[in-house]
Design a protein around this motif. Sequence first.
Motif, short mmCIF file in Angstrom:
data_model
loop_
_atom_site.label_atom_id
_atom_site.label_comp_id
_atom_site.label_asym_id
_atom_site.label_seq_id
_atom_site.Cartn_x
_atom_site.Cartn_y
_atom_site.Cartn_z
N LEU A 105 -11.06 -5.13 13.76
CA LEU A 105 -11.31 -5.14 15.02
C LEU A 105 -12.65 -5.54 15.49
CD1 LEU A 105 -10.00 -1.36 15.96
CD2 LEU A 105 -8.72 -3.50 15.73
N ALA A 106 -12.82 -5.93 16.51
CA ALA A 106 -14.16 -6.44 17.15
C ALA A 106 -15.29 -5.93 16.40
CB ALA A 106 -14.13 -6.37 18.57
N GLY A 107 -15.33 -4.55 16.18
CA GLY A 107 -16.48 -3.98 15.63
C GLY A 107 -16.59 -4.01 14.12
N GLY A 108 -15.80 -4.39 13.57
CA GLY A 108 -15.66 -4.70 12.18
C GLY A 108 -14.92 -3.70 11.31
N GLY A 109 -14.28 -2.75 12.04
CA GLY A 109 -13.61 -1.54 11.26
C GLY A 109 -12.11 -2.02 11.43
N PRO A 110 -11.34 -1.39 10.31
CA PRO A 110 -10.00 -1.59 10.34
C PRO A 110 -9.22 -0.99 11.43
CG PRO A 110 -10.50 0.50 8.95
CD PRO A 110 -11.59 -0.29 9.51
N GLY A 111 -8.05 -2.08 11.82
CA GLY A 111 -7.19 -1.68 12.82
C GLY A 111 -6.10 -0.67 12.36
N TYR A 112 -5.77 -0.64 11.16
CA TYR A 112 -4.59 0.26 10.58
C TYR A 112 -5.09 0.88 9.33
CZ TYR A 112 -1.84 -2.31 14.00
OH TYR A 112 -1.20 -3.13 15.03
N ARG A 113 -4.56 2.12 9.15
CA ARG A 113 -4.29 2.90 7.76
C ARG A 113 -2.98 2.69 7.42
NH1 ARG A 113 -3.67 8.95 6.58
NH2 ARG A 113 -3.69 8.89 4.27
N VAL A 114 -2.55 2.08 6.31
CA VAL A 114 -1.25 1.63 5.97
C VAL A 114 -1.00 2.54 4.56
CG1 VAL A 114 0.33 -0.12 5.08
CG2 VAL A 114 -1.52 -0.65 6.61
N MET A 115 0.06 3.08 4.55
CA MET A 115 0.58 3.91 3.49
C MET A 115 2.01 3.72 3.02
SD MET A 115 0.62 7.76 5.39
CE MET A 115 -0.77 7.21 6.21
N VAL A 116 2.43 3.75 1.79
CA VAL A 116 3.69 3.84 1.23
C VAL A 116 4.25 5.22 1.04
CG1 VAL A 116 5.20 2.92 -0.53
CG2 VAL A 116 3.08 1.32 0.15
N CYS A 117 5.56 5.15 1.70
CA CYS A 117 6.22 6.59 1.61
C CYS A 117 7.76 6.31 0.97
CB CYS A 117 6.29 7.18 3.09
SG CYS A 117 4.74 7.48 3.96
N GLY A 118 8.03 7.32 0.59
CA GLY A 118 9.24 7.41 -0.33
C GLY A 118 10.18 8.73 -0.16
N SER A 119 11.36 8.52 -0.60
CA SER A 119 12.17 9.73 -0.89
C SER A 119 11.96 10.22 -2.47
CB SER A 119 13.74 9.53 -0.75
OG SER A 119 13.96 8.61 -1.45
N GLU A 120 11.25 9.35 -3.22
CA GLU A 120 11.03 9.59 -4.64
C GLU A 120 9.66 9.06 -5.06
OE1 GLU A 120 14.16 7.49 -6.76
OE2 GLU A 120 15.60 7.96 -5.53
N PRO A 121 9.00 9.86 -6.03
CA PRO A 121 7.67 9.14 -6.39
C PRO A 121 7.55 8.22 -6.71
CG PRO A 121 8.14 11.38 -7.34
CD PRO A 121 9.43 10.76 -6.76
N GLU A 122 8.89 7.25 -7.34
CA GLU A 122 8.55 5.89 -7.61
C GLU A 122 9.88 5.26 -7.62
OE1 GLU A 122 6.49 4.61 -11.68
OE2 GLU A 122 8.58 4.68 -12.25
N VAL A 123 9.96 4.09 -6.98
CA VAL A 123 11.22 3.42 -6.84
C VAL A 123 11.25 2.02 -7.42
CG1 VAL A 123 11.70 4.57 -4.59
CG2 VAL A 123 10.49 2.32 -4.96
N ALA A 124 12.42 1.56 -7.72
CA ALA A 124 12.57 0.12 -8.35
C ALA A 124 12.37 -0.87 -7.20
CB ALA A 124 13.94 -0.15 -8.95
N ALA A 125 11.94 -1.98 -7.48
CA ALA A 125 11.70 -2.96 -6.44
C ALA A 125 11.98 -4.38 -7.57
CB ALA A 125 10.38 -3.02 -5.96
N GLY A 126 13.32 -4.75 -7.74
CA GLY A 126 13.67 -5.86 -8.59
C GLY A 126 12.93 -5.55 -9.81
N PRO A 127 12.21 -6.68 -10.44
CA PRO A 127 11.66 -6.22 -11.80
C PRO A 127 10.44 -5.22 -11.95
CG PRO A 127 10.92 -8.23 -11.13
CD PRO A 127 12.02 -7.73 -10.08
N MET A 128 9.97 -4.81 -10.70
CA MET A 128 8.85 -4.01 -10.56
C MET A 128 9.39 -2.62 -10.08
SD MET A 128 6.07 -6.29 -8.67
CE MET A 128 7.20 -6.39 -7.28
#
Length: 314
Positions: free
Chosen positions: A29-52
Motif C-alpha cells: 500500500l501507499a504507506g509501505g505496508g502489506p495489503g494482504y495477509r495470505v495463508m494456506v488452508c486445507g482439509s489435511e495437514p499436507e496435500v499432494a501437488a503433482g510431484p510436490m
Amino acid sequence: MHTVAVLALPDTIAFDLSTPIEVFGRVTLAGGGPGYRVMVCGSEPEVAAGPMRISTEHGLDMLTRVDTVVVPARYDPLAPTPDGVDAALHAALARGTRIASICAGAFTLAAAGLLDGKRATTHWLGAQAFRSAFPAVHLDPDVLYIDEGQLLTSAGATAGIDLCLHMVQCDYGASVAADAARLAVAPLHRTGGQAQFIVRNRRATGTELPDLLAWIEQHAHRDLTLEDVAAQAATSTRTLNRRFHAETGQTPMQWVNGVRVRHAQALLESTSHGVERIGREVGFSSAANFREQFRRVAGVPPQGYRNTFRERSV
C-alpha cells in the motif's frame, strides 16, 4: 488488512495455488505496508501437488474467518471433494466471504452447489465436462474471468493472475493494482470479458471427417467456398452442412474461418507482419473481413491480440 485463504485440496495444481499467494502477497500500500495477509488452508495437514507436497497452515475452520477464499484447480477436477470442504465453503459464503476459483477450481465451487443459477467460467478444455456435470450453472468458457459479486471464477493459467489483479483493484484501487501487475510482470489490465485466446476447432475428437479437416487445415488460405469443401468431401453441400454441424457444432465455413483465425494468431504472435498482410496470407478476402472474423472468434481485434502477447513477453 485484508485476509486471503488459499484452499489446498489433495492433488492441487501448484501453479494455481501459487498465483494468489504471489499476487496478493506482494501487494504494497501507499504507506509501505502489506495489503494482504495470505495463508494456506486445507482439509489435511499436507496435500499432494503433482510431484510436490504442500503443508497447510490452517484447517477448514479458517475459511469463515477471512475476507477472501481462493480455490485453485485440481489435476482431476471431478474427483470427490474431501469431507467438510463443501460445508466450510457454504459457511464462508453465508458469512459474506468473497470466494474465487482459479481455472478448474470452478468444479469445486460447482460441486458444492455454490454456482447454481450463476454465470461462471473455467478453462476451455474442461467446458464440456463442466456442462455435463453441472447443468444448473450458466457456463461461459469464452472469457478470462467472471465477477458475480461474492463469487468469482477464472479461466486457466494466467487468467488467474488477471482475476487476482481485478480483486486487488476492487479492494485498493487501480494504482495499487497497477503496481501489483508490474510485480507480476503481467498486463496492467485485461478485462474479464476478454476472450481466452483459444480457437476451439483445434480438436474434433470422434469425428468422421478427419481427412476433410486435414485438407481444410492445409488449404484454408485459399479462396474456399462451401462448394469447394463439398467437392473435396465428395458430397452435396446440404449433406456436408448436416454432417459438419452434427460432428463439430459448426458449419463448414465457420470451421474454415476458425482455422484461418488460428493461423493468424500464430503469425501475430511470431512475426511483425502487418495485420492486412496476415489477413491475406491466411485466406481472408479483405482486411475488414479479417478484422470482423478475428474479433468474432477470438473476442478481440488482431492488433489487440498482438499487443497482449507482446506485453506478456516484455
